[in-house]
Design a protein around this motif. Structure first.
Motif, short mmCIF file in Angstrom:
data_model
loop_
_atom_site.label_atom_id
_atom_site.label_comp_id
_atom_site.label_asym_id
_atom_site.label_seq_id
_atom_site.Cartn_x
_atom_site.Cartn_y
_atom_site.Cartn_z
N SER A 98 -29.06 -55.94 -52.80
CA SER A 98 -30.19 -55.00 -52.82
C SER A 98 -30.40 -54.32 -51.47
CB SER A 98 -31.48 -55.74 -53.22
OG SER A 98 -31.88 -56.62 -52.17
N TRP A 99 -29.72 -54.80 -50.44
CA TRP A 99 -29.81 -54.25 -49.08
C TRP A 99 -31.23 -54.37 -48.49
CZ3 TRP A 99 -26.06 -50.77 -46.45
CH2 TRP A 99 -24.78 -50.89 -47.02
N THR A 100 -31.97 -55.37 -48.90
CA THR A 100 -33.33 -55.53 -48.37
C THR A 100 -33.43 -56.64 -47.32
OG1 THR A 100 -33.87 -57.01 -50.21
CG2 THR A 100 -34.45 -54.69 -50.47
N ILE A 101 -32.49 -57.60 -47.32
CA ILE A 101 -32.54 -58.69 -46.34
C ILE A 101 -31.79 -58.27 -45.10
CG2 ILE A 101 -31.90 -61.08 -45.87
CD1 ILE A 101 -32.22 -61.64 -48.86
N ARG A 102 -32.51 -58.08 -44.03
CA ARG A 102 -31.91 -57.64 -42.78
C ARG A 102 -32.02 -58.73 -41.72
NH1 ARG A 102 -32.30 -51.24 -42.10
NH2 ARG A 102 -31.93 -50.72 -44.28
N TYR A 103 -30.96 -58.87 -40.97
CA TYR A 103 -30.91 -59.85 -39.89
C TYR A 103 -31.18 -59.11 -38.58
CZ TYR A 103 -29.07 -62.74 -43.56
OH TYR A 103 -28.95 -63.44 -44.74
N GLU A 104 -32.17 -59.60 -37.85
CA GLU A 104 -32.61 -58.90 -36.64
C GLU A 104 -32.06 -59.58 -35.39
OE1 GLU A 104 -36.73 -58.02 -36.52
OE2 GLU A 104 -36.79 -57.39 -38.62
N PRO A 105 -31.79 -58.77 -34.37
CA PRO A 105 -31.29 -59.36 -33.11
C PRO A 105 -32.36 -60.20 -32.43
CG PRO A 105 -31.73 -57.02 -32.83
CD PRO A 105 -31.93 -57.32 -34.28
N THR A 106 -31.93 -61.25 -31.75
CA THR A 106 -32.87 -62.12 -31.05
C THR A 106 -33.00 -61.76 -29.57
OG1 THR A 106 -31.13 -63.74 -30.62
CG2 THR A 106 -32.44 -64.04 -32.62
N MET A 107 -32.14 -60.84 -29.08
CA MET A 107 -32.21 -60.41 -27.68
C MET A 107 -32.13 -58.90 -27.61
SD MET A 107 -29.53 -62.97 -25.74
CE MET A 107 -28.17 -61.98 -26.29
N ASP A 108 -32.59 -58.33 -26.50
CA ASP A 108 -32.49 -56.89 -26.32
C ASP A 108 -31.04 -56.42 -26.22
OD1 ASP A 108 -35.19 -56.53 -26.41
OD2 ASP A 108 -35.47 -56.60 -24.25
N GLY A 109 -30.16 -57.26 -25.71
CA GLY A 109 -28.78 -56.84 -25.48
C GLY A 109 -27.80 -57.18 -26.59
N ASN A 110 -28.29 -57.41 -27.82
CA ASN A 110 -27.36 -57.77 -28.91
C ASN A 110 -26.44 -56.60 -29.28
OD1 ASN A 110 -29.27 -60.00 -29.05
ND2 ASN A 110 -28.35 -60.46 -31.01
N LEU A 111 -26.88 -55.37 -29.07
CA LEU A 111 -26.00 -54.22 -29.29
C LEU A 111 -26.15 -53.25 -28.12
CD1 LEU A 111 -23.97 -52.77 -31.16
CD2 LEU A 111 -25.89 -51.50 -32.08
N ARG A 112 -24.99 -52.91 -27.55
CA ARG A 112 -24.96 -51.90 -26.50
C ARG A 112 -23.89 -50.87 -26.87
NH1 ARG A 112 -24.17 -55.37 -21.25
NH2 ARG A 112 -22.91 -56.57 -22.69
N ILE A 113 -24.09 -49.68 -26.39
CA ILE A 113 -23.14 -48.61 -26.68
C ILE A 113 -22.63 -48.05 -25.35
CG2 ILE A 113 -22.84 -46.29 -27.65
CD1 ILE A 113 -24.94 -46.98 -29.73
N VAL A 114 -21.31 -47.91 -25.24
CA VAL A 114 -20.71 -47.23 -24.09
C VAL A 114 -20.31 -45.84 -24.56
CG1 VAL A 114 -18.84 -47.23 -22.41
CG2 VAL A 114 -19.87 -49.41 -23.12
N ARG A 115 -20.87 -44.83 -23.89
CA ARG A 115 -20.59 -43.43 -24.24
C ARG A 115 -20.46 -42.61 -22.97
NH1 ARG A 115 -25.10 -40.94 -27.77
NH2 ARG A 115 -24.03 -42.09 -29.42
N ASP A 116 -19.34 -41.93 -22.83
CA ASP A 116 -19.09 -41.05 -21.68
C ASP A 116 -19.36 -41.75 -20.34
OD1 ASP A 116 -18.49 -38.97 -23.46
OD2 ASP A 116 -20.59 -38.34 -23.56
N GLY A 117 -18.90 -42.99 -20.23
CA GLY A 117 -19.04 -43.72 -18.98
C GLY A 117 -20.43 -44.28 -18.73
N GLU A 118 -21.33 -44.21 -19.70
CA GLU A 118 -22.68 -44.75 -19.56
C GLU A 118 -22.88 -45.90 -20.55
OE1 GLU A 118 -25.09 -43.77 -17.39
OE2 GLU A 118 -23.76 -42.27 -16.51
N LEU A 119 -23.70 -46.89 -20.14
CA LEU A 119 -23.98 -48.04 -20.97
C LEU A 119 -25.44 -47.97 -21.45
CD1 LEU A 119 -22.92 -50.85 -21.99
CD2 LEU A 119 -23.91 -51.82 -19.91
N TYR A 120 -25.64 -48.02 -22.77
CA TYR A 120 -26.97 -47.95 -23.37
C TYR A 120 -27.26 -49.23 -24.15
CZ TYR A 120 -26.19 -42.95 -22.53
OH TYR A 120 -25.91 -41.73 -21.96
#
Length: 200
Positions: A98-120
């Protein structure tokens, strides 16, 4: 002589009074004695309360290595959907079609994106949509100013994602996802060369 008789009578009266008192005291003591019930010891006392179970938190499953999913990187921005499909080996986390059960990150840094030499550092959610299939939710409301995902972005996924309602969670060792073309993905367990300069 009268004095002697009076003294004898007084002595006799005193002796009989004392004898009567001691006999009455013995009777009274016997009547007031009650038996007291005693216990053998604490081991015979049975508690009538139950101990509260210890809250051990969600059951965390160790994720296997990320593998390619046929849907790859999926974007339907008109519908507010952006994210990446991937596969893992089968585990005990329940499937939610049903796509309703979502798992949430426990830390701010669980997902980061590197784009054009920058880290977000960005926010995300995780869905388990089939026995082996997962979808990393990177919708615009989660990515904010970094939205939408773009080709050549490298996503760094790590740490725990949990759902406290169903009591499950999953842990990822640091994994790298490179977005290629329209919906292509490539997965790494070691940082690809283009992100080495921006990693702390």
């Amino acid at each position: 002589m009268k004095k002697l008789i009076i003294l004898l009578l007084a002595a006799l009266l005193t002796v009989s009074l004392l004898a009567g008192c001691s006999a009455g005291a013995g009777k009274g003591a016997k009547q007031n004695t009650t038996e007291v019930e005693t216990y053998g010891g604490w081991e015979e006392v049975v508690p009538t309360w139950a101990t509260a179970p210890e809250d051990i938190g969600p059951c965390i499953v160790q994720a296997s290595e990320l593998n390619k999913h046929e849907n790859g990187w999926f974007q339907l921005l008109e519908n507010g959907t952006d994210g990446v499909y991937f596969n893992l080996w089968t585990n005990d986390i329940p499937v939610d079609t049903s796509w309703t059960i979502r798992y949430e990150p426990t830390m701010d840094g669980n997902l980061r994106i590197v784009r054009d030499g920058e880290l977000y550092t960005v926010d995300c959610r995780l869905l388990k949509c089939s026995t082996t299939g997962y979808f990393l939710v990177c919708d615009p409301w989660l990515l904010g100013d970094v939205s939408p995902l773009r080709a050549n972005d490298v996503l760094i996924l790590q740490g725990d994602f949990v759902n406290y309602d169903n009591g499950w969670g999953i842990h990822f060792d640091t994994s790298y996802i490179k977005l290629k073309g329209v919906n292509g993905t490539k997965f790494y367990t070691e940082p690809p060369e283009e992100v080495l300069e921006v990693l702390p």
